[in-house]
Design an enzyme around this catalytic site. Structure first.
Site, PDB file in Angstrom:
ATOM      1  N   SER A   1       0.839  -1.211   0.000  1.00 57.19           N
ATOM      2  CA  SER A   1       0.000   0.000   0.000  1.00 57.19           C
ATOM      3  C   SER A   1       0.867   1.251   0.000  1.00 57.19           C
ATOM      4  O   SER A   1       1.788   1.380   0.802  1.00 57.19           O
ATOM      5  CB  SER A   1      -0.912   0.014   1.228  1.00 57.19           C
ATOM      6  OG  SER A   1      -1.825  -1.061   1.180  1.00 57.19           O
TER       7      SER A   1
ATOM      8  N   GLU B   1       2.544   6.158   2.912  1.00 55.93           N
ATOM      9  CA  GLU B   1       3.214   5.380   3.939  1.00 55.93           C
ATOM     10  C   GLU B   1       4.547   4.829   3.437  1.00 55.93           C
ATOM     11  O   GLU B   1       5.376   4.386   4.240  1.00 55.93           O
ATOM     12  CB  GLU B   1       2.328   4.250   4.463  1.00 55.93           C
ATOM     13  CG  GLU B   1       1.906   3.200   3.475  1.00 55.93           C
ATOM     14  CD  GLU B   1       1.095   2.098   4.170  1.00 55.93           C
ATOM     15  OE1 GLU B   1       1.721   1.148   4.645  1.00 55.93           O
ATOM     16  OE2 GLU B   1      -0.138   2.196   4.229  1.00 55.93           O
TER      17      GLU B   1
END
EC number: 1.3.1.98
Length: 322
Positions: free
Chosen positions: A246, A318
């Protein structure tokens, strides 16, 4: 200053290589070369390597499995310090907590796969959701990795880290305090002050986890659960191409996962050089063969702009660009 650092490493007998290719050392398979690639073998050598790089006034980056990292293109004229050789696991089945949990301590470079495998072999339950997660324990703790609605902090009992305060260094053990942790947030993530300096320089050396002893009768169930979570990762395309998983954190305030917002902007399949927003998952950027860090950064900015323009939301990455 590179030669000065290399000479300090030689004196301290800390292994290193020069002009090391970085792309093979990350899950993204992206990056140029590191002027020095340092592989300390113990927490003490890790502290010595960081201190030496600081003394030499060279840029440095501490990494584990580099599964959430985008290495820079070209030459990184500093030191990449890898913790992957610091990988002992400590376990005493007779040491228990008041609630009946047992404690497993992993050094920072232990692969998450090895930690989950260790728990499985010892018939300890609680870590199954992290089966198949790439990277190391240190990286998972740093990011407070979250898999299948379970955060690594849900298992934490304590951590140890190297901490720099001015010119002083100390090894600190922290008992777990829930107030220090949040969704994909940990007390180890650097905070940048207004003058650009990092106000929080902590480097994880080990983490102790609470697991539940389940007995031999639970072994097959633990194995089956681990296989189930790995199969879900495979089905979602986690391993189809080199990637860092992700790209953006989810935010419940947005009302939808980041991948759904990116998909609603029509960006799935968008390419920049050899990088692509995955056709099968809006929150994945994949390396289709010859991606560069600049390609990946371009797609990150494109997704942020599109979601901001369409929904007014600011996507928070992230993944970490070195």
């Amino acid at each position: 200053m590179i030669d000065f650092l290399a000479s300090m490493l030689k004196v301290a007998k800390i292994p290193y290589t020069e002009n090391e290719p970085l792309a093979p050392k990350s899950t993204f398979k992206v990056g140029g070369t590191a002027r020095l690639f340092i592989t300390p073998q113990t927490p003490e050598q890790l502290e010595a390597a960081i201190s030496a790089a600081r003394s030499a006034e060279l840029p440095y980056f501490v990494t584990g499995g580099a599964s959430n990292v985008v290495y820079p293109d070209g030459l990184y004229n500093g030191a990449i310090i890898s913790t992957q050789s610091i990988k002992e696991i400590f376990y005493d089945p007779d040491e228990t907590t008041p609630d009946g949990s047992v404690l497993v301590t992993c050094q920072c470079g232990v692969p998450m796969a090895a930690f989950v495998d260790f728990c499985t072999k010892k018939n300890l339950t609680g870590a199954e959701q992290f089966a198949g997660l790439p990277g190391t324990v240190g990286g998972a703790v740093y990011m407070n990795a979250r898999c299948f609605d379970r955060s690594i902090s849900d298992l934490l009992y304590s951590t140890s880290h190297i901490e720099y305060t001015g010119e002083k260094t100390k090894i600190t053990e922290l008992p777990f305090n829930a107030a220090d942790w949040d969704y994909k947030k940990s007390p180890f993530q650097a905070h940048t002050a207004e003058d650009g300096s990092q106000t929080n320089q902590r480097y994880i050396t080990q983490a102790t986890f609470r697991l539940t002893p389940a007995g031999a009768s639970a072994h097959d169930r633990i194995v089956a659960d681990c296989k189930k979570y790995i199969a879900e990762r495979v089905d979602k395309g986690h391993f189809k191409y080199p990637s860092a998983g992700s790209v953006f954190k989810n935010n419940h305030a947005f009302g939808a996962p980041s991948g759904k917002l990116i998909d609603d902007c029509g960006l799935k399949g968008l390419t920049a050089g050899g990088a692509q927003i995955a056709p099968f998952h809006g929150n994945f950027i994949i390396n289709t063969g010859n991606a560069t860090a600049d390609n990946i950064r371009t797609l990150v900015k494109s997704a942020q702009k599109a979601v901001k323009d369409k929904f007014g939301f600011d996507l928070e990455p992230e993944i970490i660009f070195v």
